[in-house]
Design a protein around this motif. Structure first.
Motif, short mmCIF file in Angstrom:
data_model
loop_
_atom_site.label_atom_id
_atom_site.label_comp_id
_atom_site.label_asym_id
_atom_site.label_seq_id
_atom_site.Cartn_x
_atom_site.Cartn_y
_atom_site.Cartn_z
N ASN A 1 8.42 8.71 -11.57
CA ASN A 1 8.55 9.75 -10.55
C ASN A 1 7.81 9.42 -9.26
O ASN A 1 7.42 10.31 -8.51
CB ASN A 1 8.07 11.12 -11.05
N SER A 2 7.61 8.15 -9.01
CA SER A 2 6.99 7.75 -7.76
C SER A 2 7.63 6.46 -7.28
O SER A 2 8.32 5.76 -8.03
CB SER A 2 5.48 7.57 -7.92
N SER B 1 0.81 -1.21 0.00
CA SER B 1 0.00 0.00 0.00
C SER B 1 0.85 1.26 0.00
O SER B 1 0.34 2.35 0.25
CB SER B 1 -0.90 0.01 1.25
N TYR B 2 2.12 1.13 -0.28
CA TYR B 2 3.04 2.28 -0.17
C TYR B 2 3.19 2.96 -1.51
O TYR B 2 3.47 2.33 -2.53
CB TYR B 2 4.39 1.79 0.33
N SER B 3 3.01 4.25 -1.55
CA SER B 3 3.23 5.00 -2.79
C SER B 3 3.62 6.42 -2.41
O SER B 3 2.94 7.06 -1.60
CB SER B 3 1.97 5.02 -3.65
N LEU B 4 4.71 6.91 -2.98
CA LEU B 4 5.18 8.26 -2.66
C LEU B 4 5.79 8.88 -3.90
O LEU B 4 6.58 8.24 -4.61
CB LEU B 4 6.23 8.20 -1.54
N SER B 5 5.42 10.10 -4.18
CA SER B 5 6.01 10.80 -5.32
C SER B 5 7.45 11.18 -5.00
O SER B 5 7.75 11.66 -3.89
CB SER B 5 5.19 12.05 -5.65
N ILE B 6 8.35 10.97 -5.93
CA ILE B 6 9.76 11.30 -5.77
C ILE B 6 10.28 11.85 -7.08
O ILE B 6 9.59 11.83 -8.10
CB ILE B 6 10.60 10.06 -5.37
N TYR B 7 11.47 12.35 -7.02
CA TYR B 7 12.14 12.72 -8.26
C TYR B 7 12.70 11.45 -8.89
O TYR B 7 13.30 10.62 -8.22
CB TYR B 7 13.27 13.70 -7.99
N ALA B 8 12.53 11.30 -10.17
CA ALA B 8 13.04 10.11 -10.85
C ALA B 8 14.56 10.06 -10.77
O ALA B 8 15.22 11.07 -10.93
CB ALA B 8 12.59 10.10 -12.31
N GLN B 9 15.07 8.89 -10.51
CA GLN B 9 16.52 8.75 -10.51
C GLN B 9 16.98 8.52 -11.95
O GLN B 9 16.25 7.98 -12.77
CB GLN B 9 16.95 7.61 -9.57
N THR B 10 18.18 8.95 -12.25
CA THR B 10 18.66 8.94 -13.63
C THR B 10 19.87 8.05 -13.82
O THR B 10 20.67 8.27 -14.71
CB THR B 10 19.00 10.37 -14.07
N SER B 11 20.01 7.05 -12.99
CA SER B 11 21.15 6.15 -13.14
C SER B 11 21.05 5.38 -14.45
O SER B 11 19.99 4.88 -14.81
CB SER B 11 21.21 5.16 -11.97
N PRO B 12 22.16 5.25 -15.18
CA PRO B 12 22.14 4.45 -16.41
C PRO B 12 22.02 2.96 -16.11
O PRO B 12 21.78 2.18 -17.02
CB PRO B 12 23.48 4.79 -17.08
N CYS B 13 22.19 2.59 -14.85
CA CYS B 13 21.98 1.20 -14.44
C CYS B 13 21.17 1.22 -13.15
O CYS B 13 21.72 1.05 -12.06
CB CYS B 13 23.31 0.47 -14.25
#
Length: 432
Positions: free
Chosen positions: A61-62, A14-26
């Protein structure tokens, strides 16, 4: 190994939180160590529980349970961890921007193991050394030049009351400011060098220690044995090693220091002037300059050149460099920048002086309108006739050249395969 999809922890459902998307190539490499392993799952759970950007595996983004399935897919897809320059950082993480953002965006050059040119590999400055030295926690930056120095010391009661030669904070800050003001450029767009000294001040800096504790040594014999016996071998090749002591080699030696050129060991010996922060700082920068490959004339041994404006020059070791072109030091600690023109001792212009300020080279009380012949690489800006060497480095009249010390520094210069060349600095400490 391959992961099979399975039921996620109940806490995730039941967990959901908006975040900034991470941009790691891996993205599956959630501990950003350049390897995919089950440890990355634990790192993903930690990222989920702390709302870290690394949790976002599907780029929406979440942070939701769906990101677990995305992590498994990313993990099974794998990543190309090729490392072209052998610095332990995968090419995909070296984005060559000059700015470190994260372990997956290091700013370093994927085709250069030492992006900032300080003789410390990028991987060592990001992950720490393979020998276990935590360089990044001590201040290393792969996009800005760093120099690491360990300094040990002795304590004694010779020539004055009992005293310790342990480095003092005022001395340390003076040297650090001089290197920070270096004109050398860095990949991050800054100029300067981070000069990092361990003299046992605490925290990670516990390497510096008293040598021969309680023995009251008047002098130590210079050699690599102090480096080898007192500096942890894990630091060899990464740190320069200095010893601050009363004198070296004999009780009557008035030298202010000694060093190996293009190497990593030196002594600073200021006897009863141990608490003169300016003198100790200047001598430290002088002696470690020999480690960097610099000589008393820059790229040569020719000393006392008035146009060689460097702490390596005996004329500037203690007074500092000349800032107003009169030939005398003005207290600034610096290496030469190579700006001064050549001086031909067989045809000196008194009107031009060193760099535009008239100087009475032949000491006749007036400024000659033509040229004069004079031997001028002498102490205290004294001069004498060509063929005379009284108070001078030599007796001949030659062309004296400046040298760009900063641009020609050999940062560590360590070559332990052969015994390095030793340079004794017989410039005595002046009364002050």
């Amino acid at each position: 190994m391959k992961f099979k999809l399975c039921t996620i922890f109940v806490m995730l459902l039941s967990y959901s939180l908006s975040i900034y998307a991470q941009t790691s190539p891996c993205p599956a490499d959630t501990n950003v160590d350049g390897v995919l392993s089950p440890a990355d799952f634990s790192s993903w759970v930690a990222a989920f529980n702390t709302s870290s950007a690394l949790c976002d595996q599907n780029g929406d983004n979440s942070c939701t349970p769906a990101d677990f399935s995305a992590w498994v897919a990313n993990y099974n897809a794998g990543c190309n961890f090729a490392d072209s320059d052998g610095d332990r950082i995968p090419n995909i993480y070296e984005n060559n921007t000059g700015t470190y953002v994260a372990g997956y965006a290091t700013g370093t050059n994927p085709n250069n193991p030492d992006s900032d040119g300080d003789n410390l590999d990028d991987g060592d400055e990001i992950y720490g050394t393979t020998t276990g030295v935590n360089l990044p926690a001590m201040g290393a930056n792969p996009n800005r030049k760093s120099i690491f120095v360990e300094i040990d010391w002795t304590e004694d009661a010779f020539d004055t009351s009992f005293h310790s030669h342990r480095p003092r904070p005022g001395m340390v800050s003076r040297v650090q400011a001089a290197f920070a003001a270096s004109p050398l450029t860095n990949p991050d767009g800054s100029t300067g060098i981070d000069f990092i000294i361990d003299y046992g001040q605490g925290g990670l800096f516990t390497g510096g220690t008293e040598i021969l504790d309680g023995t009251n040594p008047e002098f130590l014999i210079f050699g690599y044995n102090w480096h080898n016996d007192y500096m942890d071998s894990d630091r060899w090749g990464y740190f320069h090693h200095g010893v601050f002591t009363h004198r070296y080699d004999s009780s009557s030696n008035g030298s202010s220091g000694v060093a190996y050129i293009n190497a990593d060991a030196f002594f600073v010996t200021l006897y009863q002037y141990w608490d003169w922060d300016e003198g100790v700082a200047n001598t430290l920068m002088h002696e470690i300059g020999h480690n960097f490959g610099l000589r008393h004339g820059g790229d040569e041994n020719l000393n006392y050149k008035p146009n060689y404006n460097s702490v390596m020059n005996y004329a500037n070791q203690f007074p500092g460099v000349d800032t107003n072109c009169d030939g005398f030091g003005d207290g600034i600690l610096d290496y030469s920048h190579g700006f001064n023109p050549d001086l031909n001792e067989n045809a000196l212009s008194e009107a031009a002086g060193i760099c535009g300020v008239p100087i009475d080279w032949n000491e006749n009380g007036s400024i000659n309108g033509g040229t004069v012949s004079r031997n001028i690489n002498c102490s205290n800006l004294n001069t004498t006739t060509c063929g005379s060497g009284s108070g001078c480095y030599d007796s001949t009249c030659d062309i004296l050249r400046d040298h760009d010390d900063w641009s020609n520094m050999n940062f560590l210069g360590q070559n332990r395969g052969i015994q390095p060349v030793r340079i004794d600095c017989d410039n005595p400490v002046p009364n002050h």
